[in-house]
Structures are given as structure tokens and as C-alpha cells.
Design a protein around this motif. Structure first.
Motif, mmCIF file in Angstrom:
data_model
loop_
_atom_site.group_PDB
_atom_site.id
_atom_site.type_symbol
_atom_site.label_atom_id
_atom_site.label_comp_id
_atom_site.label_asym_id
_atom_site.label_seq_id
_atom_site.Cartn_x
_atom_site.Cartn_y
_atom_site.Cartn_z
ATOM 1 N N VAL A 36 26.504 23.278 -50.278
ATOM 2 C CA VAL A 36 25.899 24.113 -49.243
ATOM 3 C C VAL A 36 24.834 24.990 -49.886
ATOM 4 C CG1 VAL A 36 26.291 25.862 -47.472
ATOM 5 C CG2 VAL A 36 28.057 24.156 -47.940
ATOM 6 N N HIS A 37 23.630 24.921 -49.353
ATOM 7 C CA HIS A 37 22.523 25.733 -49.853
ATOM 8 C C HIS A 37 22.065 26.669 -48.740
ATOM 9 C CE1 HIS A 37 19.067 26.678 -52.390
ATOM 10 N NE2 HIS A 37 18.429 26.814 -51.238
ATOM 11 N N VAL A 38 22.077 27.962 -49.018
ATOM 12 C CA VAL A 38 21.585 28.946 -48.050
ATOM 13 C C VAL A 38 20.082 29.098 -48.263
ATOM 14 C CG1 VAL A 38 21.735 31.323 -47.227
ATOM 15 C CG2 VAL A 38 23.807 30.139 -48.005
ATOM 16 N N ALA A 39 19.309 28.767 -47.248
ATOM 17 C CA ALA A 39 17.853 28.925 -47.326
ATOM 18 C C ALA A 39 17.551 30.417 -47.349
ATOM 19 C CB ALA A 39 17.173 28.250 -46.140
ATOM 20 N N SER A 40 16.900 30.833 -48.371
ATOM 21 C CA SER A 40 16.591 32.255 -48.485
ATOM 22 C C SER A 40 15.116 32.488 -48.181
ATOM 23 C CB SER A 40 16.934 32.762 -49.888
ATOM 24 O OG SER A 40 16.228 32.017 -50.854
ATOM 25 N N ASP A 41 14.792 33.709 -47.986
ATOM 26 C CA ASP A 41 13.398 34.120 -47.799
ATOM 27 C C ASP A 41 12.737 33.547 -46.552
ATOM 28 O OD1 ASP A 41 13.632 35.565 -50.169
ATOM 29 O OD2 ASP A 41 12.937 33.878 -51.381
ATOM 30 N N LEU A 42 13.500 33.373 -45.472
ATOM 31 C CA LEU A 42 12.865 32.896 -44.240
ATOM 32 C C LEU A 42 11.795 33.875 -43.759
ATOM 33 C CD1 LEU A 42 15.795 31.383 -42.124
ATOM 34 C CD2 LEU A 42 14.146 30.204 -43.607
ATOM 35 N N GLU A 43 11.920 35.133 -44.167
ATOM 36 C CA GLU A 43 10.902 36.112 -43.780
ATOM 37 C C GLU A 43 9.558 35.847 -44.461
ATOM 38 O OE1 GLU A 43 13.008 38.038 -47.298
ATOM 39 O OE2 GLU A 43 13.577 36.791 -45.600
ATOM 40 N N GLN A 44 9.551 34.980 -45.473
ATOM 41 C CA GLN A 44 8.303 34.635 -46.159
ATOM 42 C C GLN A 44 7.493 33.583 -45.397
ATOM 43 O OE1 GLN A 44 7.298 36.409 -48.835
ATOM 44 N NE2 GLN A 44 9.180 37.559 -48.483
ATOM 45 N N LEU A 45 8.119 32.931 -44.432
ATOM 46 C CA LEU A 45 7.403 31.933 -43.632
ATOM 47 C C LEU A 45 6.376 32.626 -42.748
ATOM 48 C CD1 LEU A 45 10.322 29.722 -42.266
ATOM 49 C CD2 LEU A 45 8.575 29.002 -43.896
ATOM 50 N N PRO A 46 5.127 32.189 -42.798
ATOM 51 C CA PRO A 46 4.190 32.749 -41.820
ATOM 52 C C PRO A 46 4.583 32.249 -40.427
ATOM 53 C CG PRO A 46 3.157 30.965 -43.045
ATOM 54 C CD PRO A 46 4.519 31.186 -43.653
ATOM 55 N N TYR A 48 4.472 30.184 -37.266
ATOM 56 C CA TYR A 48 3.915 28.839 -37.149
ATOM 57 C C TYR A 48 2.554 28.903 -36.476
ATOM 58 C CZ TYR A 48 2.964 24.046 -36.448
ATOM 59 O OH TYR A 48 2.335 22.824 -36.504
ATOM 60 N N ASN A 49 1.614 28.197 -37.089
ATOM 61 C CA ASN A 49 0.248 28.122 -36.603
ATOM 62 C C ASN A 49 -0.259 26.749 -37.006
ATOM 63 O OD1 ASN A 49 -2.568 28.179 -36.398
ATOM 64 N ND2 ASN A 49 -2.724 30.306 -37.081
ATOM 65 N N GLU A 50 -0.609 25.941 -36.045
ATOM 66 C CA GLU A 50 -1.055 24.580 -36.336
ATOM 67 C C GLU A 50 -2.268 24.560 -37.267
ATOM 68 O OE1 GLU A 50 -1.744 20.392 -33.947
ATOM 69 O OE2 GLU A 50 -1.327 22.216 -32.829
ATOM 70 N N ASP A 51 -3.053 25.627 -37.260
ATOM 71 C CA ASP A 51 -4.187 25.691 -38.181
ATOM 72 C C ASP A 51 -3.726 25.710 -39.642
ATOM 73 O OD1 ASP A 51 -5.955 25.734 -36.053
ATOM 74 O OD2 ASP A 51 -6.184 27.926 -36.095
ATOM 75 N N LEU A 52 -2.529 26.228 -39.895
ATOM 76 C CA LEU A 52 -1.992 26.276 -41.262
ATOM 77 C C LEU A 52 -1.260 24.991 -41.638
ATOM 78 C CD1 LEU A 52 -0.382 29.845 -41.223
ATOM 79 C CD2 LEU A 52 -2.628 29.183 -42.118
ATOM 80 N N ASP A 53 -0.955 24.179 -40.641
ATOM 81 C CA ASP A 53 -0.100 23.014 -40.840
ATOM 82 C C ASP A 53 -0.925 21.749 -41.048
ATOM 83 O OD1 ASP A 53 2.142 21.514 -41.100
ATOM 84 O OD2 ASP A 53 2.734 21.613 -38.991
ATOM 85 N N GLY A 54 -1.627 21.738 -42.138
ATOM 86 C CA GLY A 54 -2.434 20.567 -42.480
ATOM 87 C C GLY A 54 -2.262 20.268 -43.956
ATOM 88 N N THR A 55 -3.349 20.080 -44.622
ATOM 89 C CA THR A 55 -3.280 19.761 -46.049
ATOM 90 C C THR A 55 -2.840 20.947 -46.888
ATOM 91 O OG1 THR A 55 -5.619 20.261 -46.285
ATOM 92 C CG2 THR A 55 -5.018 17.945 -45.910
ATOM 93 N N GLY A 56 -2.989 22.144 -46.373
ATOM 94 C CA GLY A 56 -2.614 23.326 -47.131
ATOM 95 C C GLY A 56 -1.417 24.044 -46.545
ATOM 96 N N VAL A 57 -0.348 23.314 -46.243
ATOM 97 C CA VAL A 57 0.854 23.928 -45.680
ATOM 98 C C VAL A 57 1.331 25.030 -46.625
ATOM 99 C CG1 VAL A 57 3.278 23.520 -45.077
ATOM 100 C CG2 VAL A 57 1.552 21.830 -44.489
ATOM 101 N N PRO A 58 1.630 26.212 -46.102
ATOM 102 C CA PRO A 58 2.124 27.284 -46.963
ATOM 103 C C PRO A 58 3.331 26.822 -47.789
ATOM 104 C CG PRO A 58 1.697 28.115 -44.765
ATOM 105 C CD PRO A 58 1.560 26.620 -44.695
ATOM 106 N N ALA A 59 3.393 27.265 -49.023
ATOM 107 C CA ALA A 59 4.459 26.835 -49.934
ATOM 108 C C ALA A 59 5.844 27.105 -49.360
ATOM 109 C CB ALA A 59 4.294 27.518 -51.282
ATOM 110 N N SER A 60 6.029 28.252 -48.718
ATOM 111 C CA SER A 60 7.349 28.585 -48.162
ATOM 112 C C SER A 60 7.752 27.595 -47.070
ATOM 113 C CB SER A 60 7.362 30.014 -47.626
ATOM 114 O OG SER A 60 6.338 30.193 -46.659
ATOM 115 N N ALA A 61 6.799 27.146 -46.266
ATOM 116 C CA ALA A 61 7.086 26.174 -45.205
ATOM 117 C C ALA A 61 7.367 24.793 -45.799
ATOM 118 C CB ALA A 61 5.934 26.101 -44.221
ATOM 119 N N ALA A 62 6.590 24.404 -46.784
ATOM 120 C CA ALA A 62 6.809 23.110 -47.443
ATOM 121 C C ALA A 62 8.173 23.076 -48.115
ATOM 122 C CB ALA A 62 5.697 22.841 -48.458
ATOM 123 N N GLU A 63 8.561 24.180 -48.738
ATOM 124 C CA GLU A 63 9.860 24.257 -49.410
ATOM 125 C C GLU A 63 10.999 24.151 -48.395
ATOM 126 O OE1 GLU A 63 12.269 27.685 -51.755
ATOM 127 O OE2 GLU A 63 10.209 27.332 -52.435
#
Length: 180
Positions: A36-46, A48-63
Motif C-alpha cells: 500500500v502506497h499513500v500518495a503524498s503531496d496532492l496539494e502540489q498538483l496544479p 487541472y488545466n488542459e493547457d498544462l496537459d500536453g508534452t509538459g505535464v507537471p511532474a507532480s501530475a505525471a508522478e
């Protein structure tokens, strides 16, 4: 399923929250063979914005997407804020649901649980979480209910409650093994 991986998303950002301690309890109650892995730092996710969801997905979202994609099932542990789920949970679901129809959440067994010091136990937040996750494509376990009212340290230590936590884990793992 001999080895199962579960990811836990926690809706409370407060360090000492009872739901964060419940997530830690899920880790502690997991039987051998269940990681069991507890996802931490959900507050670090920007947000959601489709403009961010392309080739440069934020690291926190990709993780987060990677963590969920590698998991066999998801447990969302969330309090209730103003009669619904916290924004951090809704935002996490938004990120792991994309691309639509092929997101990391698709077909993953998911249970929404939690406890709260209020008399309602977070039932509306859990209902809204299940609704959003279902639309996002998760295999929502509607019959897995753990919405504990009047939650406290004593609640978390209670053997009957801990048994119910193990039942949640078992149900998600069982659903994952059927889906595999």
C-alpha cells in the motif's frame, strides 16, 4: 492475486488529520502480499488545466498518474467539506482520468472511505467521490462502505474498526484480482 499494489489518495492535507491517520492504518492493516502506497503531496498538483496537459505535464501530475497506473486498486480516504469531497480529491481524479477514456484510473477498483468527527461520517463526500470516479472510468466498489461518524483516536484503535479497514483492503484486492 499473490501480490497486489494499492494506492491511497488522502483528501485531508492537515498533517494530524484523522483521515491521514486512517490512511496510515490502511498501510498497517495490509496483509502480507499487499503493498500500500499513500500518495503524498496532492496539494502540489496544479488545478487541472488542459493547457498544462500536453508534452509538459507537471511532474507532480505525471508522478501521480504513474503511481495509479502501476497500482491494482485505489482507496480514497476523504473527509467531507461543505457536504462534498475536498477539492484536492476532485483535482486528483481530474488528473488521473486524462486522457479521457484511457486515464490511469480506468478500470481500477476504487473504494471511497473515511471518518469524521461529525455525525455524518463523510457519506456525501464518499458518494460524490464514487460518482466522479465512476464517470472517470474507475470500477467503483459501491458496496464497500466505511463512513465512520464521530471518528477519533479511539475509533482508529478499535479492533472492530480495524477489522472493517481490513475488509476494505480485501474487497479492493479481490476486485483487482477479478479484473486482472
Amino acid at each position: 492475486m499473490s501480490n497486489a499494489r494499492l494506492v491511497v489518495l488522502v483528501g485531508s492535507l492537515r498533517t494530524g488529520s484523522i483521515n491521514r491517520r486512517l490512511a496510515d492504518g490502511i498501510v498497517a492493516e495490509a496483509p502480507d502480499g499487499v503493498d500500500v502506497h499513500v500518495a503524498s503531496d496532492l496539494e502540489q498538483l496544479p488545478f487541472y488545466n488542459e493547457d498544462l496537459d500536453g508534452t509538459g505535464v507537471p511532474a507532480s501530475a505525471a508522478e501521480l498518474r504513474s503511481l495509479v497506473a502501476e497500482a491494482d486498486g485505489i482507496v480514497v480516504v476523504t473527509p467531507e467539506y461543505n457536504g462534498t469531497m475536498p477539492a484536492v480529491i476532485n483535482n486528483a481524479i481530474d488528473w488521473i482520468s486524462r486522457p479521457y477514456g484511457a486515464g490511469a484510473i480506468v478500470a481500477k477498483p476504487l473504494a471511497a472511505v473515511g471518518t469524521t468527527p461529525t455525525p455524518y461520517g463523510g457519506k456525501w463526500a464518499h458518494e460524490h467521490t464514487r460518482h466522479s470516479a465512476r464517470i472517470a472510468g474507475a470500477a467503483v466498489l459501491d458496496d464497500v462502505l466505511l463512513s465512520e461518524p464521530h471518528g477519533s483516536e479511539e475509533t482508529l484503535a478499535d479492533p472492530a474498526f480495524r477489522s472493517r479497514v481490513r475488509e476494505v483492503i480485501d474487497a479492493v484486492v479481490s476486485a483487482a484480482s477479478v479484473a486482472a
